[in-house]
Design a protein around this motif. Sequence first.
Motif, PDB file in Angstrom:
ATOM      1  N   UNK A  47       0.843  -1.202   0.000  1.00 49.49           N
ATOM      2  CA  UNK A  47       0.000   0.000   0.000  1.00 49.49           C
ATOM      3  C   UNK A  47       0.878   1.252   0.000  1.00 49.49           C
ATOM      4  N   UNK A  48       0.520   2.234  -0.852  1.00 50.67           N
ATOM      5  CA  UNK A  48       1.229   3.524  -0.768  1.00 50.67           C
ATOM      6  C   UNK A  48       0.526   4.355   0.291  1.00 50.67           C
ATOM      7  N   UNK A  49       1.314   5.131   0.983  1.00 54.18           N
ATOM      8  CA  UNK A  49       0.763   5.897   2.107  1.00 54.18           C
ATOM      9  C   UNK A  49       0.885   7.397   1.842  1.00 54.18           C
ATOM     10  N   UNK A  50      -0.198   8.111   2.035  1.00 54.01           N
ATOM     11  CA  UNK A  50      -0.185   9.579   1.975  1.00 54.01           C
ATOM     12  C   UNK A  50      -0.528  10.093   3.365  1.00 54.01           C
ATOM     13  N   UNK A 112      -5.243  11.944  -8.804  1.00 48.39           N
ATOM     14  CA  UNK A 112      -5.723  10.559  -8.748  1.00 48.39           C
ATOM     15  C   UNK A 112      -4.814   9.784  -7.809  1.00 48.39           C
ATOM     16  N   UNK A 113      -5.388   8.912  -7.021  1.00 47.34           N
ATOM     17  CA  UNK A 113      -4.507   7.990  -6.298  1.00 47.34           C
ATOM     18  C   UNK A 113      -5.125   6.596  -6.379  1.00 47.34           C
ATOM     19  N   UNK A 114      -4.267   5.588  -6.305  1.00 52.95           N
ATOM     20  CA  UNK A 114      -4.755   4.228  -6.495  1.00 52.95           C
ATOM     21  C   UNK A 114      -5.577   3.791  -5.276  1.00 52.95           C
ATOM     22  N   UNK A 119      -4.706   6.833   3.123  1.00 55.19           N
ATOM     23  CA  UNK A 119      -4.576   8.271   3.401  1.00 55.19           C
ATOM     24  C   UNK A 119      -4.698   8.447   4.903  1.00 55.19           C
ATOM     25  N   UNK A 120      -3.682   9.046   5.493  1.00 59.17           N
ATOM     26  CA  UNK A 120      -3.704   9.260   6.950  1.00 59.17           C
ATOM     27  C   UNK A 120      -3.992  10.725   7.240  1.00 59.17           C
ATOM     28  N   UNK A 121      -5.058  10.952   7.969  1.00 56.82           N
ATOM     29  CA  UNK A 121      -5.455  12.322   8.311  1.00 56.82           C
ATOM     30  C   UNK A 121      -4.840  12.705   9.650  1.00 56.82           C
ATOM     31  N   UNK A 147     -11.159   6.775  -3.236  1.00 59.50           N
ATOM     32  CA  UNK A 147     -11.603   5.443  -2.803  1.00 59.50           C
ATOM     33  C   UNK A 147     -10.592   4.723  -1.895  1.00 59.50           C
ATOM     34  N   UNK A 148      -9.538   5.424  -1.474  1.00 60.69           N
ATOM     35  CA  UNK A 148      -8.479   4.756  -0.708  1.00 60.69           C
ATOM     36  C   UNK A 148      -8.957   4.373   0.701  1.00 60.69           C
TER      37      UNK A 148
END
Length: 496
Positions: A47-50, A112-114, A119-121, A147-148
């Motif tokens: 998983x990619x993390x933002x 766009x993200x996969x 996504x961490x708030x 949709x992440x």
Amino acid sequence: MKILNIQQIREADQYTIENEPIKSIDLMERASYELFTWITERFNNDFSVYVLAGSGNNGGDGLVVARLLSESDYKVQVILPLGKNGSDDFEENLKRLKKINTVLILEELPEQISEKSIIIDAIFGSGLSRPIEGRLADLIKKVNNFEANKIAIDMPSGLFADKASPSEIIFKADYTLSFQVPKLAFMMAENQEYIGEFEILDIKLDKEYINNCLSDYSIYEVDSVIKNRLKLKSIAHKGNRGRATIIAGGYARMGAAILAARACLHSGIGLISVQTCPHCIDIVQNQIPEALILTDENEYVLGSYLDYSKQDVIVFGPAIGFAHKTLVLLENLLKDYQGQLILDADAITLLAENRELLNLLPEGTILTPHHGEFKRLVGKYSNNFEAIMQLKSFCMHHKVVVVLKGKFSAVCNADGKISFNPTGNAGMAKGGSGDLLCGILAAIYPRIKNSYETAKLAVYLHGLSGDISKEEKGENFMTPSIMIEKLQSAFKKIEN
Ligand SMILES: NC(=O)C1=CN([C@@H]2O[C@H](COP(=O)(O)OP(=O)(O)OC[C@H]3O[C@@H](n4cnc5c(N)ncnc54)[C@H](O)[C@@H]3O)[C@@H](O)[C@H]2O)[C@@H](O)CC1
Ligand SMILES: [K+]
């Protein structure tokens, strides 16, 4: 589990920092390590993390998580919508993050993200002091459309912990990972779409300090002393396991009484009686051969005051209607009946429409309204924080126990203390479900002998049977009758 307000949580943080003692930056590291562990146990490094990090300590937590995940080979990118200057611990963690040099700091979130992203708030936590506006509001709206997998640290940004949130610009989390104790906002139905599932992570704030904090709010956990009162003594006989009477329904509406009586029977009552009009005797006897029949002299509605002198508890109200004779029966019960009363459904509407009866409510009466019925009693409210305030003042004024039914049903005692129930699910929202609750309440009251403790445990068991039904039969297929069967497993679960 106790619910504390932001001021109390801040004081507990400060007490821990001074008395453990631990530096605030190390407490942040400890809290963030719990977040990191939770995330890595559920999402692997494909998983990619933002990480969206604000500039206060919530942002600081986000930066620590970014660093720890990157060190575990997750691809991590950080966005700093409030810039690079902030609290001391935020700035120190930004330095540490830059030092490892593997985390990309982006100017903007990509368009766009996969779906295989997290996504961490970490924009705002408990320090939110006003609604989110401007560029930040646009960012939150944008993120909410992705949709992440979305995780909020401590609180979804935009949500207030101790009061109603004035705006709908709030991060929509799938999971909210909060620290040490839950916040009151988590219990409110209108906030569920933002909170998702919440988890409380133990960051080892001083336990004793927290135990000593005073709070009117908590989430129910089964109390072993109370639970033990349900155990049957070896000398039990049907007479000392409690006698309950169900006064519900009427001609062509006896289903409510039958469901309540069955639930009562399967929750351990010794003797169950059902008051019925003459036309309905066969139906009741066919459906519950164990029930004694109390025959009402009215043909179609229930209205006769019968001999209840041996009854420990009476349920009055489900589907009973609003006939004048029924109202008079309610009035007589309020005046003369000496045992425990449980008032549900139409009984509550009758009280609301004949307000002088409210003054007759015996101390400790249990009322079980849903929001529509409760509003008839106390007037309109526009959010659940207002509902909770109305609930407290109603219970304290009338010295009664009210179960306000809904997601996290609130059980309020006559002293204003409120316990939120953690069990239950949307599949229970079917006609008949409330009748079951009345039956469970009536069955366990004679052994617990305390309205508030009875109400908390009954609501818990009711929700648990709903959760077991959902697990085994699914949310759509489950019915109140299935829930009665699953009471068996619900009782077993709390007994173990
Ligand atoms: N020692 C501690 O106190 C701990 C705190 N922790 C974290 O710290 C968080 C609380 O940190 P803070 O008190 O720094 O608060 P936040 O990080 O929630 O944010 C506070 C900052 O945001 C600003 N702000 C508030 N509302 C705003 C708005 N609508 N628009 C723009 N700016 C706004 C405030 O003026 C303040 O500068 C907790 O939620 C938790 O995540 C954890 O690290 C655990 C330990
Ligand atoms: K947050």
